[in-house]
Design an enzyme around this catalytic site. Structure first.
Site, mmCIF file in Angstrom:
data_model
loop_
_atom_site.group_PDB
_atom_site.id
_atom_site.type_symbol
_atom_site.label_atom_id
_atom_site.label_comp_id
_atom_site.label_asym_id
_atom_site.label_seq_id
_atom_site.Cartn_x
_atom_site.Cartn_y
_atom_site.Cartn_z
ATOM 1 N N ASP A 204 42.409 62.327 105.212
ATOM 2 C CA ASP A 204 41.929 63.599 106.112
ATOM 3 C C ASP A 204 40.827 64.301 105.606
ATOM 4 O OD1 ASP A 204 43.003 66.466 107.659
ATOM 5 O OD2 ASP A 204 42.339 66.916 106.043
ATOM 6 N N TYR A 334 35.674 73.522 109.453
ATOM 7 C CA TYR A 334 35.742 72.634 110.768
ATOM 8 C C TYR A 334 34.712 72.961 111.485
ATOM 9 C CZ TYR A 334 40.627 71.254 110.132
ATOM 10 O OH TYR A 334 41.826 70.355 109.310
ATOM 11 N N HIS A 387 50.393 61.896 107.005
ATOM 12 C CA HIS A 387 49.394 62.413 106.874
ATOM 13 C C HIS A 387 49.439 62.257 105.538
ATOM 14 C CE1 HIS A 387 45.640 63.693 107.901
ATOM 15 N NE2 HIS A 387 45.742 64.977 107.683
#
Length: 409
Positions: A204, A334, A387
């Site tokens: 990630d 983000y 993930h």
């Protein structure tokens, strides 16, 4: 390798025993840290969980509209009645943890040295909505391999930081902490610890940040191990034509699946502060937001999230976000990634790189494409997993890390 100072008081509050004038001066020393959530915070959580007000759900929709209400009801009841934070706190505190000030932020990290002096230093970098909790089941095997199916030659000294804005690290008080800046901070951390050469592993955001670290500091990295290998489609038509059809089909299948899984990126990349009001105030909302990601991004053949993640692991990770009030500051990565450009193009990663490819990862990159951006020397197509590899498929990830770094010797 460094001098230990007195244990920082206050646990999640870091060191609070300084005078007002001293507190304005950054402390660049490396200070021992221990997690110690105040009793009042546990009581507050229990009261909030007791007052939970969940929404209705259309019968038979399961997870289609978002977090399944029946599952969440069960998880919240377990959190309220059976989950023992103090036991999890002790479990995390068995690792050696520290705080140091780097680039305007107090950076928290685990520094678990192996008893084997020849061990390879290994930087483990987490992502979102993960934390150092992701590595809780792999650190002992990395540092004490002879007790976990390996030999002394497989030993690593583990450095696992909490990214800025995450968990026990400080929260940035100014814009600009994008992945590139974080990569430079991790390079500074490793240098401060005295490691001139080391390996890096992550998924990630950890995979993204470590890639930048490898590109900017190639002479420092022995090898880059990633379970999140990203690369754009090549412009060369010959490379596109040579890409195996099966690789393209797998990539497109994951893209189609993820079409309904990326709403979080849009809001966290544009208005994380608004989202954070609700998630920082409601433990139920926080559990739903994070739990949905663990369900949607993992390899769950039977559809049951607890086939791969125990309630203890899920709730420990969620509780870390809750007690440190870091869901908003962590989500800002983000926004920063979207709005703060890198200082220079990323370029080709010349550091020897291993790709550990789990089939239910949120993005899948064909090896041929990855080879245009990385010096790929090992590529492992995993039989299962998604993930959150370090928690979901600990042994598969561990075996691949060991094999990759052994090949580099």
């Amino acid at each position: 390798m460094f001098v230990l100072t007195a244990l920082a008081a206050g646990g999640i509050a870091h060191a609070q025993n300084t005078t007002q004038s001293e507190s304005t001066m950054p402390d660049y020393s490396i200070r021992p840290f221990s997690i110690a959530v105040p009793d009042a915070a546990l009581e507050d959580l229990a009261e909030r969980l007791q007052r939970t007000r969940l929404p209705d759900q259309i019968p038979g929709t399961d997870w289609a509209y978002g977090t399944n209400t029946d599952w969440l009801t069960d998880l919240l009841a377990y959190w309220r009645e059976d989950f023992d934070w103090r036991a999890q706190e002790r479990s995390l505190n068995r690792f050696d943890q520290y705080i140091t000030h780097i680039d305007g932020v107090d950076l928290h990290f685990i520094h678990q040295r192996s008893p084997h002096e020849q061990a390879t230093p290994l930087l483990l970098t987490h992502g979102w909505p993960g934390s150092i909790v992701e590595f809780r089941h792999i650190i002992d095997a990395l540092t004490h391999p002879e007790e976990h199916g390996g030999s002394a030659d497989d030993a690593f000294h583990v450095i696992a930081p909490s990214l800025p804005g995450f968990a026990f690290s400080g929260k940035p008080t100014e814009p600009g902490y994008n992945p590139e800046r974080m990569a430079h901070m991790l390079a500074s951390l490793m240098q401060r610890l005295g490691y001139q050469r080391y390996g890096a592993q992550g998924g990630d955001w950890g995979g993204i940040i470590n890639r930048i670290l490898a590109a900017r500091y190639p002479d420092r990295l022995i090898g880059l191990h990633s379970n999140f290998v990203l690369a754009s489609a090549p412009r060369d038509p010959d490379i596109l034509a040579a890409t195996p059809a099966a690789d393209i089909e797998r990539r497109e299948a994951r893209q189609a699946y993820m079409a309904n899984e990326v709403g979080y990126q849009q809001i966290q990349g544009t208005k994380p502060q608004t989202l954070g009001v609700g998630l920082n105030d409601s433990p139920a909302g926080l559990a739903a937001w994070i739990g949905e990601k663990f369900h949607g991004w993992s390899d769950l053949p039977e559809g049951d999230i607890h086939d791969k993640f125990s309630r203890e692991d899920l709730l420990t990770n969620i509780s870390v976000y809750w007690f440190t009030q870091s869901i908003t500051s962590s989500a800002r990565i983000y926004y920063e990634n979207r709005n703060v450009p890198m200082n220079e193009p990323l370029g080709y990663v010349s550091v020897p790189t291993a790709g550990a490819i789990f089939p239910k990862e949120i993005y899948l990159t064909p090896r041929l494409w990855a080879e245009q951006s990385y010096n790929i020397v090992r590529w492992t197509e995993m039989p299962r997993g998604g993930h959150f590899a370090a928690l979901e498929e600990t042994q598969l990830l561990l075996n691949d890390i060991r094999a990759f770094f052994a090949e580099l010797e």
